[in-house]
Design an enzyme around this catalytic site. Structure first.
Site, PDB file in Angstrom:
ATOM      1  N   ASN A 160      -8.564  34.660-210.552  1.00 55.74           N
ATOM      2  CA  ASN A 160      -7.289  34.137-210.055  1.00 55.74           C
ATOM      3  C   ASN A 160      -7.068  34.679-208.648  1.00 55.74           C
ATOM      4  OD1 ASN A 160      -4.689  33.355-209.567  1.00 55.74           O
ATOM      5  ND2 ASN A 160      -3.753  34.645-211.150  1.00 55.74           N
TER       6      ASN A 160
ATOM      7  N   LYS B 168      -4.772  34.035-206.645  1.00 53.50           N
ATOM      8  CA  LYS B 168      -3.350  34.131-206.255  1.00 53.50           C
ATOM      9  C   LYS B 168      -3.184  33.548-204.850  1.00 53.50           C
ATOM     10  CE  LYS B 168      -2.858  37.888-209.507  1.00 53.50           C
ATOM     11  NZ  LYS B 168      -2.199  39.129-209.886  1.00 53.50           N
TER      12      LYS B 168
ATOM     13  N   HIS C  17       1.885  32.393-215.721  1.00 50.46           N
ATOM     14  CA  HIS C  17       1.501  33.708-215.197  1.00 50.46           C
ATOM     15  C   HIS C  17       2.779  34.539-215.000  1.00 50.46           C
ATOM     16  CE1 HIS C  17      -0.024  36.872-212.628  1.00 50.46           C
ATOM     17  NE2 HIS C  17      -1.234  36.540-213.032  1.00 50.46           N
TER      18      HIS C  17
ATOM     19  N   GLU D 172       3.728  36.370-212.723  1.00 48.52           N
ATOM     20  CA  GLU D 172       4.329  36.240-211.385  1.00 48.52           C
ATOM     21  C   GLU D 172       5.135  34.950-211.288  1.00 48.52           C
ATOM     22  OE1 GLU D 172       0.626  36.815-209.320  1.00 48.52           O
ATOM     23  OE2 GLU D 172       0.589  38.891-210.013  1.00 48.52           O
TER      24      GLU D 172
ATOM     25  N   GLU E 253      -2.038  39.497-220.432  1.00 49.96           N
ATOM     26  CA  GLU E 253      -1.967  40.321-219.223  1.00 49.96           C
ATOM     27  C   GLU E 253      -0.730  41.223-219.290  1.00 49.96           C
ATOM     28  OE1 GLU E 253      -4.246  38.247-215.756  1.00 49.96           O
ATOM     29  OE2 GLU E 253      -2.175  37.567-215.736  1.00 49.96           O
TER      30      GLU E 253
ATOM     31  N   GLY F  79      -2.569  44.484-210.929  1.00 50.61           N
ATOM     32  CA  GLY F  79      -2.577  44.927-209.539  1.00 50.61           C
ATOM     33  C   GLY F  79      -2.222  46.392-209.349  1.00 50.61           C
TER      34      GLY F  79
ATOM     35  N   SER G 298      -6.151  44.535-213.746  1.00 49.19           N
ATOM     36  CA  SER G 298      -7.057  45.531-213.151  1.00 49.19           C
ATOM     37  C   SER G 298      -8.462  45.506-213.754  1.00 49.19           C
ATOM     38  CB  SER G 298      -6.444  46.938-213.222  1.00 49.19           C
ATOM     39  OG  SER G 298      -5.228  46.976-212.496  1.00 49.19           O
TER      40      SER G 298
END
Ligand code: 13P
Length: 251
Positions: free
Chosen positions: A9, A11, A95, A97, A167, A173, A213
């Site tokens: 991904n 992003k 996701h 985010e 996730e 991250g 990660s």
């Protein structure tokens, strides 16, 4: 035996030349292996070129989100019809985010999973808990709720074809990976939940990825777990050599 699915991904990263360079370096090297599938989840502006470059290769292409409507007055949005027409094969939905910054909800994720199947796109549905939820022991209930709502109304066959990405938000991250045991425990729970809402046979077919990660140094241990069938990778998927190492780990 479930196949392993490694999805990178990107992003909101790269410009067109970098995206094209990556695909030129990677696409031909993705092995033809029925046991592993490699996907790049690229920003919208690059999708057409990447679909074109990956024809006749084993690299698949995903969008990072989409609207659930087929067309209309939704300025700035991209429809499932457009993605299908481009030849994109997968789409990432829900996701964390998107949920945090763009009002994605369990209800819109559900509408989008239906829209994806109506347009021959494989949905990669993301679920996962915050650090607060983990510390309050709410992880299992939270992901159960997210998974149940995302898959509502799908046929057993459609559920079997859905990819779930677990996730944990606190691992995205941050360099903090859930331990492989922690990650597997939640993935196994997700499979049980799917078994309850469909059938145990259906649940056995569902590919469940871990994300947060993931890097070449930890992927093998994660993939060795009973219920982790792949990875959704952010940072470590941006460089072609590291992405290829992640794919290699799935073979
Ligand atoms: P990182 O691999 O950078 O932690 O990102 C995970 C992720 O959000 C993939 O969708």
């Amino acid at each position: 035996m479930r196949k392993k699915v490694i999805a990178g991904n990107w992003k909101m990263n790269k410009i067109a030349t970098e995206a094209n360079e990556f695909v030129d370096e990677v696409a031909a090297k993705v092995p033809e292996d029925k046991q592993v599938e490699a996907i790049v989840c690229a920003p919208f502006p690059f999708l057409a070129a990447i679909v074109d470059k990956t024809k006749n290769t084993n690299l698949k292409v995903a969008a990072q989100t989409m609207h659930y409507e087929e067309s209309g007055a939704f300025t700035g949005e991209v429809s499932p019809t457009m993605l299908e027409d481009l030849g994109v094969s997968h789409v990432v939905l829900g996701h964390s985010e998107r949920r945090e910054y763009y009002n994605e909800t369990d209800e819109t994720v559900n509408k989008k999973t239906h829209a994806a199947f109506n347009h021959h796109l494989v949905p990669i549905v993301c679920v996962g808990e915050t650090l607060e939820q983990r510390e309050a022991n709410e992880t299992m209930d939270h992901v159960e709720n997210q998974v149940t709502k995302a898959l509502k109304g799908l046929s057993n066959q459609q559920v079997a074809d859905t990819i779930i990405a677990y996730e944990p938000i606190w691992a995205i991250g941050t360099g903090k990976t859930a331990t492989s045991d922690e990650a597997n425990e939640v993935c196994a729970h997700i499979r049980q939940v799917i078994g309850k809402i469909t059938s145990p046979e259906t649940a056995e077919k569902v590919v469940i990825q871990y994300g947060g990660s993931v890097k070449p140094a930890n992927i093998e241990e994660l993939l060795a777990q009973s219920d982790i069938d792949g990875a959704l990778v952010g940072g470590a998927s941006l460089k072609s050599d590291s992405f290829l190492q992640l794919v290699e780990a799935g073979t």
